[in-house]
Design a protein around this motif. Structure first.
Motif, PDB file in Angstrom:
ATOM      1  N   ASP A  63      63.568 -50.473  43.075  1.00  9.93           N
ATOM      2  CA  ASP A  63      65.202 -50.552  42.880  1.00  9.93           C
ATOM      3  C   ASP A  63      65.225 -50.287  41.255  1.00  9.93           C
ATOM      4  O   ASP A  63      66.526 -49.636  41.501  1.00  9.93           O
ATOM      5  CB  ASP A  63      66.250 -51.834  42.775  1.00  9.93           C
ATOM      6  N   TYR A  98      65.459 -45.922  41.516  1.00  7.02           N
ATOM      7  CA  TYR A  98      66.839 -45.539  42.128  1.00  7.02           C
ATOM      8  C   TYR A  98      68.032 -46.170  41.184  1.00  7.02           C
ATOM      9  O   TYR A  98      68.791 -44.574  41.130  1.00  7.02           O
ATOM     10  CB  TYR A  98      66.797 -46.130  43.008  1.00  7.02           C
ATOM     11  N   LYS A 126      59.501 -53.839  45.445  1.00  5.93           N
ATOM     12  CA  LYS A 126      60.871 -53.219  45.019  1.00  5.93           C
ATOM     13  C   LYS A 126      62.027 -53.377  44.425  1.00  5.93           C
ATOM     14  O   LYS A 126      62.699 -52.354  44.225  1.00  5.93           O
ATOM     15  CB  LYS A 126      60.995 -54.652  46.192  1.00  5.93           C
ATOM     16  N   LEU A 127      61.417 -54.160  43.529  1.00  8.91           N
ATOM     17  CA  LEU A 127      62.244 -54.355  42.354  1.00  8.91           C
ATOM     18  C   LEU A 127      61.925 -53.108  41.733  1.00  8.91           C
ATOM     19  O   LEU A 127      63.092 -52.589  40.795  1.00  8.91           O
ATOM     20  CB  LEU A 127      62.211 -55.561  41.428  1.00  8.91           C
TER      21      LEU A 127
END
Length: 117
Positions: free
Chosen positions: A105, A108, A101-102
């Motif tokens: 992120d 992004y 997930k990191l």
């Protein structure tokens, strides 16, 4: 498995037994019993064969009980280790998911920063 008819000599007495175990196995057990009983009889010349058999039985049962307790304790420890390993594996999976997930992120944010420049 067929029964084996086995002749034994223990502490001067002859016995014939039927066993599903191998003859070699039964003879080894009988040899150990014979040696242990003879040792008791040598150490206590007034002891009867029955008394020697009872003393040997007590010794064997004591060893069995201690071995059983030791095996039970080992099984419990293994169970606890497996539970801890499963918990650690679960925690590692959670961390792995969070890491992914990191990474998403970060990608992004990098793309957003690139668009703003």
């Amino acid at each position: 498995m067929p029964l084996n008819k086995i002749k034994l000599n223990i502490a001067g007495s002859s016995y014939t037994i039927n066993s599903m175990d191998s003859e070699e196995h039964v003879l080894n057990i009988a040899k150990t019993l014979d040696q242990d009983m003879r040792q008791v009889l040598e150490q206590s010349p007034s002891a009867s064969v029955t008394a020697a058999a009872v003393l040997c039985a007590m010794t064997y049962l004591d060893k069995l009980e201690k071995s059983t307790k030791g095996a039970d304790n080992m099984r419990l420890q293994i169970k606890q280790y497996l539970e801890e390993a499963n918990k650690a594996r679960y925690e590692a999976e959670k961390v792995k998911i969070e890491l992914e997930k990191l990474k998403v992120d970060i990608q992004y944010l990098k793309s957003q920063r690139g668009n703003n420049e």
